[in-house]
Motif scaffolding. Structure first.
Motif, short mmCIF file in Angstrom:
data_model
loop_
_atom_site.label_atom_id
_atom_site.label_comp_id
_atom_site.label_asym_id
_atom_site.label_seq_id
_atom_site.Cartn_x
_atom_site.Cartn_y
_atom_site.Cartn_z
N MET A 92 0.84 -1.20 0.00
CA MET A 92 0.00 0.00 0.00
C MET A 92 0.87 1.25 0.00
O MET A 92 1.96 1.25 0.58
N PRO A 93 0.43 2.33 -0.63
CA PRO A 93 1.17 3.58 -0.51
C PRO A 93 1.35 3.95 0.97
O PRO A 93 0.40 3.88 1.75
N LEU A 94 2.56 4.33 1.35
CA LEU A 94 2.86 4.57 2.75
C LEU A 94 2.00 5.70 3.32
O LEU A 94 1.60 5.66 4.49
N GLU A 95 1.66 6.67 2.50
CA GLU A 95 0.84 7.78 3.01
C GLU A 95 -0.56 7.30 3.41
O GLU A 95 -1.18 7.85 4.33
N LEU A 96 -1.06 6.25 2.75
CA LEU A 96 -2.35 5.70 3.15
C LEU A 96 -2.24 4.92 4.45
O LEU A 96 -3.14 4.95 5.29
N VAL A 97 -1.13 4.22 4.63
CA VAL A 97 -0.89 3.51 5.90
C VAL A 97 -0.82 4.53 7.04
O VAL A 97 -1.40 4.33 8.12
N GLU A 98 -0.15 5.64 6.79
CA GLU A 98 -0.06 6.70 7.80
C GLU A 98 -1.44 7.29 8.09
O GLU A 98 -1.78 7.60 9.24
N GLY A 99 -2.28 7.41 7.05
CA GLY A 99 -3.64 7.91 7.24
C GLY A 99 -4.48 6.97 8.08
O GLY A 99 -5.25 7.41 8.96
N ILE A 100 -4.36 5.67 7.85
CA ILE A 100 -5.06 4.67 8.67
C ILE A 100 -4.62 4.80 10.12
O ILE A 100 -5.43 4.74 11.05
N TYR A 101 -3.32 4.97 10.33
CA TYR A 101 -2.77 5.10 11.68
C TYR A 101 -3.34 6.32 12.39
O TYR A 101 -3.74 6.23 13.57
N ILE A 109 -7.33 2.42 18.75
CA ILE A 109 -7.22 1.12 18.08
C ILE A 109 -5.76 0.89 17.72
O ILE A 109 -5.11 1.76 17.15
N LYS A 110 -5.25 -0.28 18.06
CA LYS A 110 -3.86 -0.61 17.79
C LYS A 110 -3.73 -1.24 16.41
O LYS A 110 -4.66 -1.87 15.90
N LEU A 111 -2.54 -1.08 15.82
CA LEU A 111 -2.28 -1.63 14.49
C LEU A 111 -1.27 -2.78 14.56
O LEU A 111 -0.33 -2.74 15.35
N GLY A 112 -1.49 -3.77 13.70
CA GLY A 112 -0.47 -4.73 13.36
C GLY A 112 -0.05 -4.43 11.94
O GLY A 112 -0.90 -4.29 11.05
N LEU A 113 1.25 -4.24 11.71
CA LEU A 113 1.75 -3.89 10.38
C LEU A 113 2.60 -5.04 9.84
O LEU A 113 3.48 -5.56 10.54
N PHE A 115 4.92 -6.60 6.54
CA PHE A 115 5.64 -6.45 5.27
C PHE A 115 6.52 -7.69 5.10
O PHE A 115 7.40 -7.96 5.92
N LYS A 116 6.26 -8.44 4.05
CA LYS A 116 6.99 -9.69 3.81
C LYS A 116 6.96 -10.54 5.08
O LYS A 116 5.89 -10.92 5.54
N THR A 117 8.13 -10.84 5.66
CA THR A 117 8.15 -11.67 6.87
C THR A 117 8.19 -10.84 8.15
O THR A 117 8.37 -11.37 9.24
N GLU A 118 7.99 -9.53 8.02
CA GLU A 118 8.03 -8.64 9.18
C GLU A 118 6.63 -8.41 9.74
O GLU A 118 5.68 -8.18 8.98
N TRP A 119 6.53 -8.43 11.06
CA TRP A 119 5.26 -8.17 11.75
C TRP A 119 5.55 -7.29 12.96
O TRP A 119 6.32 -7.67 13.83
N TYR A 120 4.95 -6.10 12.99
CA TYR A 120 5.19 -5.14 14.05
C TYR A 120 3.89 -4.80 14.79
O TYR A 120 2.86 -4.55 14.16
N VAL A 121 3.96 -4.78 16.13
CA VAL A 121 2.87 -4.30 16.96
C VAL A 121 3.46 -3.41 18.05
O VAL A 121 4.63 -3.54 18.40
N GLU A 122 2.62 -2.55 18.61
CA GLU A 122 3.12 -1.64 19.64
C GLU A 122 3.23 -2.32 21.00
O GLU A 122 4.21 -2.14 21.72
N ILE A 161 -2.49 -4.47 6.88
CA ILE A 161 -2.67 -3.79 8.16
C ILE A 161 -3.77 -4.52 8.90
O ILE A 161 -4.81 -4.85 8.32
N MET A 162 -3.56 -4.76 10.19
CA MET A 162 -4.61 -5.32 11.05
C MET A 162 -4.94 -4.28 12.12
O MET A 162 -4.07 -3.87 12.88
N LEU A 163 -6.20 -3.83 12.15
CA LEU A 163 -6.65 -2.92 13.19
C LEU A 163 -7.30 -3.75 14.29
O LEU A 163 -8.21 -4.55 14.03
N MET A 164 -6.84 -3.57 15.52
CA MET A 164 -7.31 -4.36 16.66
C MET A 164 -7.96 -3.45 17.69
O MET A 164 -7.27 -2.66 18.35
N GLY A 165 -9.28 -3.54 17.80
CA GLY A 165 -10.00 -2.69 18.73
C GLY A 165 -11.01 -3.48 19.55
O GLY A 165 -10.89 -4.69 19.72
N THR A 166 -12.00 -2.79 20.06
CA THR A 166 -13.15 -3.42 20.70
C THR A 166 -14.28 -3.47 19.69
O THR A 166 -14.20 -2.85 18.62
#
Length: 276
Positions: A92-101, A109-113, A115-122, A161-166
């Motif tokens: 996805m264009p990075l500016e759209l990922v930033e907009g979702i954030y 709401i927390k994000l899971g990001l 890319f390839k074999t990378e998985w990032y959460v806060e 992107i995975m959005l994790m909320g209630t």
């Protein structure tokens, strides 16, 4: 359901299956029955796993099923891998990922990001722990802003992107995200508390099309699924099969409905219909 078509086994060359809620008989594995049925037909049909999962969360299942020579369709079609070789990649264009954030922060709401074999959460959470157990992948814990800054320097972006909320926060944000980003991104609810986001130009179906060999058509494909991200695939192939636990919308467009995933619905359908 669609109008049923006569199932002529010789017409089909490829079998594609979703993983979670479809092929898996429990949260992170396939049954011995499924392994034996796949082994019986894999020399006659190409068997391709199709999932929203990241690569390393699919390869252990691919190995258990003896399908290591076949490609895997990851991230709902945004990444196709064949062994270590990358066949296709679309982020996805990075500016759209930033907009979702930015929108997600308003609703805590927390994000899971991914890319390839990378998985990032806060932060760690019950949801992150569940995904770690179910998919056998391990995230890197760091601030989302840090990940986005790192990706900007590296000129890369998210396959998923995975959005994790209630349930409440997800109910509130989902229509707003669709209105703001729906023309540029695929957004769908995995369940009451999760929203998945993918590049607009890709899908499970688009990935299957890329893997067709010269002269083959979608009418030679059998596909199994259960969720919203399986809809297009199920309704477009020669034989689309929904498991019994699938969402109603998926069963409506399917050619056939098999047993639940927990009852080995895919394997039972193969046993009853693919006799060579």
């Amino acid at each position: 359901m669609k109008n049923l078509i006569p199932l002529k086994k010789s017409n089909f060359k490829i079998l594609c299956s979703d993983i979670d809620g479809t092929l898996l008989s429990n949260q992170n594995d396939v049954s011995n029955f499924t392994v034996s049925e796949i082994a019986r037909i894999k020399n006659v049909l190409r068997i391709i796993l199709v999932s929203a999962r990241m690569p390393q969360s699919m390869t252990y299942l691919q190995e258990r099923l003896g399908l290591g020579e076949e490609p895997i369709i990851c991230y709902n079609g945004a990444l196709i891998m064949e062994g270590e070789n990358e066949i296709f990649s679309r982020t996805m264009p990075l500016e759209l990922v930033e907009g979702i954030y930015r929108e997600a922060k308003k609703y805590n709401i927390k994000l899971g990001l991914y890319f390839k074999t990378e998985w990032y959460v806060e932060t760690d959470s019950a949801r992150v722990q569940k995904e770690t157990r179910d998919t056998r992948a391990t995230p890197v814990f760091r601030a989302t802003a840090t990940t986005l800054s790192d990706w900007k320097v590296r000129n890369v972006s998210a396959h998923k992107i995975m959005l994790m909320g209630t349930k409440e926060s997800t109910d509130q944000i989902f229509p707003l995200l669709v209105k703001k980003f729906g023309e540029q991104l695929h957004l769908y609810r995995s369940n009451d508390t999760l929203i998945e986001v993918a590049p607009k130009s890709v899908s499970k179906l688009s990935a299957i099309k890329l893997l067709l060999q010269p002269g083959q058509s979608l009418m030679e494909v059998i596909a199994f699924g259960d969720n919203y991200n399986d809809l297009e695939m199920i309704q477009s192939v020669g034989c689309g099969v929904a498991v019994k636990n699938a969402r109603a919308e998926v069963k409506v467009v399917a050619d056939e409905v098999s047993l639940k995933n927990t009852e080995d619905g895919v394997a039972h359908w193969i046993q009853q219909n693919l006799i060579f």
